[in-house]
Enzyme design. Structure first.
Site, PDB file in Angstrom:
ATOM      1  N   ASP A  15       0.853  -1.175   0.000  1.00  0.00           N
ATOM      2  CA  ASP A  15       0.000   0.000   0.000  1.00  0.00           C
ATOM      3  C   ASP A  15       0.905   1.245   0.000  1.00  0.00           C
ATOM      4  OD1 ASP A  15      -2.389   1.594   0.471  1.00  0.00           O
ATOM      5  OD2 ASP A  15      -1.690   1.751   2.554  1.00  0.00           O
ATOM      6  N   ARG A  16       0.357   2.411  -0.321  1.00  0.00           N
ATOM      7  CA  ARG A  16       1.187   3.628  -0.324  1.00  0.00           C
ATOM      8  C   ARG A  16       0.955   4.472   0.932  1.00  0.00           C
ATOM      9  NH1 ARG A  16       0.444   8.658  -4.434  1.00  0.00           N
ATOM     10  NH2 ARG A  16      -0.737   9.343  -2.616  1.00  0.00           N
ATOM     11  N   ASP A  17      -0.185   5.180   0.982  1.00  0.00           N
ATOM     12  CA  ASP A  17      -0.417   6.145   2.067  1.00  0.00           C
ATOM     13  C   ASP A  17      -0.631   5.416   3.397  1.00  0.00           C
ATOM     14  OD1 ASP A  17      -0.370   8.109   0.041  1.00  0.00           O
ATOM     15  OD2 ASP A  17      -2.521   7.887  -0.285  1.00  0.00           O
ATOM     16  N   ASN A  61      -5.375   2.775  -3.610  1.00  0.00           N
ATOM     17  CA  ASN A  61      -6.680   3.359  -3.943  1.00  0.00           C
ATOM     18  C   ASN A  61      -6.558   4.871  -3.894  1.00  0.00           C
ATOM     19  OD1 ASN A  61      -7.801   0.792  -4.015  1.00  0.00           O
ATOM     20  ND2 ASN A  61      -8.885   0.982  -2.069  1.00  0.00           N
ATOM     21  N   HIS A 101     -11.027   5.227  -9.175  1.00  0.00           N
ATOM     22  CA  HIS A 101     -12.489   5.147  -9.264  1.00  0.00           C
ATOM     23  C   HIS A 101     -13.172   5.424  -7.931  1.00  0.00           C
ATOM     24  CE1 HIS A 101     -10.976   2.325 -12.540  1.00  0.00           C
ATOM     25  NE2 HIS A 101     -11.482   3.372 -13.155  1.00  0.00           N
ATOM     26  N   CYS A 106     -15.848  -0.864  -9.883  1.00  0.00           N
ATOM     27  CA  CYS A 106     -14.691  -1.332 -10.636  1.00  0.00           C
ATOM     28  C   CYS A 106     -14.134  -2.567  -9.940  1.00  0.00           C
ATOM     29  CB  CYS A 106     -13.613  -0.257 -10.736  1.00  0.00           C
ATOM     30  SG  CYS A 106     -12.722   0.050  -9.195  1.00  0.00           S
ATOM     31  N   ARG A 109     -10.338  -1.277  -7.391  1.00  0.00           N
ATOM     32  CA  ARG A 109     -10.253  -0.709  -6.053  1.00  0.00           C
ATOM     33  C   ARG A 109     -10.095  -1.836  -5.032  1.00  0.00           C
ATOM     34  NH1 ARG A 109     -11.216   3.756  -2.972  1.00  0.00           N
ATOM     35  NH2 ARG A 109     -12.104   3.355  -0.942  1.00  0.00           N
ATOM     36  N   LYS A 110      -9.039  -1.738  -4.187  1.00  0.00           N
ATOM     37  CA  LYS A 110      -8.889  -2.750  -3.146  1.00  0.00           C
ATOM     38  C   LYS A 110     -10.129  -2.764  -2.263  1.00  0.00           C
ATOM     39  CE  LYS A 110      -5.063  -0.782  -1.856  1.00  0.00           C
ATOM     40  NZ  LYS A 110      -3.868  -0.343  -1.085  1.00  0.00           N
ATOM     41  N   ASP A 136      -1.763  -0.849   5.751  1.00  0.00           N
ATOM     42  CA  ASP A 136      -2.215  -0.415   7.078  1.00  0.00           C
ATOM     43  C   ASP A 136      -3.729  -0.490   7.241  1.00  0.00           C
ATOM     44  OD1 ASP A 136      -2.693   1.711   5.287  1.00  0.00           O
ATOM     45  OD2 ASP A 136      -2.646   3.161   6.930  1.00  0.00           O
TER      46      ASP A 136
END
Ligand SMILES: [Zn+2]
Length: 183
Positions: A15-17, A61, A101, A106, A109-110, A136
């Site tokens: 994940d990123r953020d 996402n 999205h 869709c 999207r996780k 997280d």
């Protein structure tokens, strides 16, 4: 040392953020490069995964695009800054995939599988077999579980959240655990 959960040649999906960089406050988005702040140890964690070697792919996402809070160009600029800050600390991402999205409609999207499957099709060496997902949020764990991946939740799962394979306090601890150490 316990057995490594991630073997050489496998893929680490991140994940990123809130995993690599500081998340924006609830309901807000990291919409400008100046808002990228790496979390402590995150670059070191990715460098360790690079050294395994594992492929390292970000799956994020970014509904803020659908909501008009930022553009695709804004996100691309944010990701360029993220890559540059990681590279300056010796860490490399093989790819970044995002879902722009809204919350439904869709398959990317996780916790949907779309970004993972697209990476496996498009990025040389990326495979779902033997891969791990680190993030997280419950969405990260759920996405990984649906694909049969090893899952690491940063922080502690809340009551009712899907159970990860392992919980770690941060990405560096998660990487060390994936490589067979404590964490
Ligand atoms: Zn999507």
């Amino acid at each position: 040392m316990s057995a490594a959960a991630l073997l050489a040649g496998a893929t680490a999906f991140l994940d990123r953020d809130g995993t690599i960089n500081e998340a924006a406050p609830e309901g807000e988005y990291v919409a400008s490069p100046d808002e990228i702040r790496l979390l402590p140890g995150a670059a070191r964690a990715i460098a360790l995964l690079n050294e395994l070697p594992a492929r390292v792919v970000v799956v994020t996402n970014q509904r803020g695009i659908a909501l008009g809070r930022m553009s695709e160009d804004d996100l691309a600029a944010v990701n360029r800054r993220l890559l540059a800050e990681l590279e300056s600390e010796g860490a490399h991402l093989d790819a970044i995939y995002h879902c722009p999205h809204p919350a439904a409609g869709c398959d990317c999207r996780k916790p949907g599988p779309g970004m993972f499957e697209q990476a496996a099709r498009e990025v040389p060496g990326v495979r779902l077999e033997g891969a791990a997902m680190v993030g997280d949020s419950a969405l990260d764990v759920e996405a990984g579980r649906r694909l049969g991946l090893t899952t690491v939740r940063l922080g502690t799962a809340a009551a009712g959240d899907p159970s990860p394979t392992h919980e770690s306090p941060d990405l560096l601890a998660a990487a060390r655990w994936l490589l067979g150490g404590a964490g």
